[in-house]
Design an enzyme around this catalytic site. Sequence first.
Site, PDB file in Angstrom:
ATOM      1  CG  ASN A  11      72.844 -13.118  49.081  1.00  0.00           C
ATOM      2  OD1 ASN A  11      72.967 -11.900  49.237  1.00  0.00           O
ATOM      3  ND2 ASN A  11      73.093 -13.716  47.925  1.00  0.00           N
ATOM      4  NE  ARG A  18      68.848 -15.308  50.257  1.00  0.00           N
ATOM      5  CZ  ARG A  18      69.665 -16.294  49.921  1.00  0.00           C
ATOM      6  NH1 ARG A  18      70.329 -16.944  50.861  1.00  0.00           N
ATOM      7  NH2 ARG A  18      69.822 -16.624  48.669  1.00  0.00           N
ATOM      8  CG  ASN A  74      74.267 -22.929  52.431  1.00  0.00           C
ATOM      9  OD1 ASN A  74      74.383 -22.787  51.215  1.00  0.00           O
ATOM     10  ND2 ASN A  74      73.111 -22.780  53.056  1.00  0.00           N
ATOM     11  CB  ALA A  77      74.161 -18.051  44.343  1.00  0.00           C
ATOM     12  CG  HIS A  80      73.686 -23.056  42.010  1.00  0.00           C
ATOM     13  ND1 HIS A  80      73.312 -24.302  42.418  1.00  0.00           N
ATOM     14  CD2 HIS A  80      73.065 -22.182  42.847  1.00  0.00           C
ATOM     15  CE1 HIS A  80      72.480 -24.200  43.456  1.00  0.00           C
ATOM     16  NE2 HIS A  80      72.318 -22.921  43.734  1.00  0.00           N
ATOM     17  CG  ASP A  87      89.562 -26.003  40.807  1.00  0.00           C
ATOM     18  OD1 ASP A  87      88.938 -27.057  40.562  1.00  0.00           O
ATOM     19  OD2 ASP A  87      90.009 -25.246  39.920  1.00  0.00           O
ATOM     20  CG  HIS A 100      72.236 -26.436  49.263  1.00  0.00           C
ATOM     21  ND1 HIS A 100      72.867 -25.254  48.954  1.00  0.00           N
ATOM     22  CD2 HIS A 100      72.938 -27.419  48.657  1.00  0.00           C
ATOM     23  CE1 HIS A 100      73.911 -25.521  48.177  1.00  0.00           C
ATOM     24  NE2 HIS A 100      73.973 -26.823  47.984  1.00  0.00           N
ATOM     25  CB  ILE A 101      68.327 -23.612  54.136  1.00  0.00           C
ATOM     26  CG1 ILE A 101      69.484 -23.232  55.072  1.00  0.00           C
ATOM     27  CG2 ILE A 101      66.967 -23.421  54.803  1.00  0.00           C
ATOM     28  CD1 ILE A 101      69.603 -21.738  55.333  1.00  0.00           C
ATOM     29  CB  SER A 102      65.828 -24.170  49.805  1.00  0.00           C
ATOM     30  OG  SER A 102      66.926 -23.981  48.923  1.00  0.00           O
ATOM     31  NE  ARG A 111      67.291 -20.994  43.517  1.00  0.00           N
ATOM     32  CZ  ARG A 111      67.901 -19.866  43.847  1.00  0.00           C
ATOM     33  NH1 ARG A 111      69.079 -19.894  44.428  1.00  0.00           N
ATOM     34  NH2 ARG A 111      67.340 -18.696  43.604  1.00  0.00           N
TER      35      ARG A 111
HETATM   36  C1  DQA Z   1      70.983 -22.167  49.313  1.00  0.00           C
HETATM   37  C2  DQA Z   1      70.430 -22.506  47.926  1.00  0.00           C
HETATM   38  C3  DQA Z   1      71.125 -21.689  46.852  1.00  0.00           C
HETATM   39  O1  DQA Z   1      70.587 -21.999  45.580  1.00  0.00           O
HETATM   40  C4  DQA Z   1      70.921 -20.205  47.123  1.00  0.00           C
HETATM   41  O2  DQA Z   1      71.603 -19.437  46.166  1.00  0.00           O
HETATM   42  C5  DQA Z   1      71.288 -19.822  48.497  1.00  0.00           C
HETATM   43  C6  DQA Z   1      70.919 -20.682  49.608  1.00  0.00           C
HETATM   44  C7  DQA Z   1      70.220 -22.915  50.431  1.00  0.00           C
HETATM   45  O3  DQA Z   1      70.744 -22.968  51.536  1.00  0.00           O
HETATM   46  O4  DQA Z   1      69.109 -23.391  50.215  1.00  0.00           O
HETATM   47  O5  DQA Z   1      71.839 -18.748  48.737  1.00  0.00           O
HETATM   48  O6  DQA Z   1      72.332 -22.595  49.372  1.00  0.00           O
END
Ligand code: DQA
Length: 142
Positions: A11, A18, A74, A77, A80, A87, A100-102, A111
């Site tokens: 994504n 997004r 990165n 998802a 998680h 591995d 992670h961006i967020s 998360r």
């Molecule tokens: C993410 C955080 C993940 O939880 C989410 O599924 C993403 C983006 C981030 O960059 O903040 O796709 O990895």
Amino acid sequence: MKKILVINGPNLNLLGEREPGVYGSAGLDELCKNVRERAEAAGMECDFFQSNHEGAIIDQLHEARKSYDGVILNAGAYTHYSYAIRDAIAAIKIPVVEVHISNVDAREEFRSNSVIAPVCSGSIAGFGFGSYYLAVQALAEM
Ligand code: DQA
């Protein structure tokens, strides 16, 4: 010259479109351009890979061990729940920095759990694209 690979998972090709309130309004191309500038300024070459598929990310991690000095990952998802990506990271000797961006710890509970964090060299989250820039610095200094 040190070479690093930046892997973006599922994504992240939709950055800019997004959930801009969470991930910002700039796209993946802009992220890559900014990361490349910082890597070059730190004296490193930088390549990029994005995939929405777990196996393709694993294949890239395997390939990276042959020609890169480090990886910024990165995993989206997959972070998680992908024991297969965990591995793959554990199987290679080069450092992998989780980004992670967020701020994943400030969002939904699922998360907060990263199954890849224990096998990464370190984790950086919550600084927007700045998380990648900090990871570039970390790899430059390792
Ligand atoms: C993410 C955080 C993940 O939880 C989410 O599924 C993403 C983006 C981030 O960059 O903040 O796709 O990895």
